[in-house]
Scaffold this motif. Structure first.
Motif, PDB file in Angstrom:
ATOM      1  N   SER A 178    -134.143 -20.076  29.974  1.00  0.00           N
ATOM      2  CA  SER A 178    -134.014 -19.043  28.953  1.00  0.00           C
ATOM      3  C   SER A 178    -135.400 -18.521  28.563  1.00  0.00           C
ATOM      4  CB  SER A 178    -133.322 -19.604  27.711  1.00  0.00           C
ATOM      5  OG  SER A 178    -134.159 -20.537  27.062  1.00  0.00           O
ATOM      6  N   ASP A 180    -136.757 -18.663  25.826  1.00  0.00           N
ATOM      7  CA  ASP A 180    -137.419 -19.636  24.960  1.00  0.00           C
ATOM      8  C   ASP A 180    -138.302 -20.600  25.747  1.00  0.00           C
ATOM      9  OD1 ASP A 180    -136.153 -18.535  22.765  1.00  0.00           O
ATOM     10  OD2 ASP A 180    -134.516 -20.003  22.751  1.00  0.00           O
ATOM     11  N   GLU A 181    -138.026 -20.740  27.042  1.00  0.00           N
ATOM     12  CA  GLU A 181    -138.788 -21.675  27.876  1.00  0.00           C
ATOM     13  C   GLU A 181    -139.983 -21.033  28.557  1.00  0.00           C
ATOM     14  OE1 GLU A 181    -136.018 -24.539  30.074  1.00  0.00           O
ATOM     15  OE2 GLU A 181    -134.628 -22.945  29.478  1.00  0.00           O
TER      16      GLU A 181
END
Length: 309
Positions: A178, A180-181
């Motif tokens: 995602s 976020d990573e």
């Protein structure tokens, strides 16, 4: 069921013989004053590439087309259309039509930077024998930010180079991480390929923090939208951290002649030519014809735009 379809200027021929229930008419010169505007069921607007296209008042047109059910974009990205489409009206793109064209260009861009082609163009013009060390793509780590159909096509094209692949998309799935990573993946990548749609979430995604996490000397490839990158931050990164870039899109676009991005070290720019080929309309209207046929028969057209893309 019969439906009036207004299609962009000089495109009606691509829809001939499609279905007798579809009345294909090119958008009138003054569409807002046309008495049939209220009858239009399907609109295929022109490509909205830049500010000059604002003469085609899409927002007003869509607001007044009271019978409108379906808008078919002629592009894979819909960031310049989606905001104007009323709630409840179907919007579809031609995602997939240009995958091979884009993947070829992005592969060319990677090799252009890695093999120092801009340098050799300059020295040939100067008739100077000036060898410069080049790099190999083989074995490098490629991070796709926006893992859709274009990224998958480019991934296939890069398979012979035995690269390591990292993948990021809006939502995590399988081996696709995602957004976020991203912070932990960026330092691992030698080549970062940006292929996200332009949304509120991705506008300015490539900012100073993003670029600071990239390896010094690594390569940014932008085949998405220019506004996904903070141009000033990129220029600074090319000078301070030797970040290189291949850009088929810029912000602003067209890029003014005096803009410092033209002179940023390690940057190679093509003027939004990813789908600019002789057969691009044939590729595009293959998808459009298929979608219109599906829609008139009560089916579900492909490439439906949801959540802005």
């Amino acid at each position: 069921m019969s439906a009036l379809v207004w299609t962009a200027k000089d495109t009606a021929d691509w829809l001939t013989g499609l279905d007798e229930r579809l009345e294909i008419v090119e958008v009138p010169q003054d569409p807002l004053s046309d008495p049939r505007l209220g009858e239009v069921k399907v609109l295929i607007p022109p490509l909205m590439r830049n500010a000059a296209d604002e003469a085609f008042n899409l927002t007003s047109l869509l607001a007044r087309a009271k019978s409108l059910e379906y808008v078919q974009a002629l592009s894979a990205g819909v960031d310049n259309i989606a905001h104007a489409v009323p709630e409840g009206v179907l919007l579809c793109s031609v995602r997939g039509a240009y995958d091979e064209l884009m993947a070829e260009l992005l592969l060319t861009g990677i090799l252009t930077i890695y093999k120092e082609i801009p340098h050799y163009v300059r020295v040939q013009e100067e008739r100077t024998w000036a060898p410069s060390q080049v790099r190999v793509v083989q074995g490098k780590t490629v991070l796709y930010v926006g893992y859709g159909s274009i990224a998958q096509c480019l991934e296939r094209y890069l398979e012979p180079f035995k690269v390591r692949t990292l993948k990021v998309a809006r939502t995590k799935r399988g081996d696709v991480a995602s957004l976020d990573e991203l912070p932990e993946l960026l330092p691992q990548a030698d080549i970062v390929v940006l292929l996200t749609p332009l949304t509120d979430e991705t506008r300015g995604l490539v900012n100073a923090d993003f670029l600071a996490r990239m390896k010094p000397g690594s390569l940014l490839v932008n085949g998405a939208r220019g506004a996904c990158v903070d141009t000033d931050a990129l220029i600074a990164a090319t000078r301070e951290r030797d970040i290189q870039a291949f850009l088929d899109v810029t912000d602003p676009e067209p890029l003014p002649p005096e803009h410092p991005l033209w002179r940023a070290p390690g940057v190679f720019i093509t003027p939004h030519i990813g789908s600019f080929t002789a057969d691009n309309q044939a590729r595009c209207f293959h998808v459009v014809r298929e979608n219109l046929t599906t829609w008139i028969n009560g089916g579900r057209p492909k490439n439906r735009v949801e959540h802005g893309y």
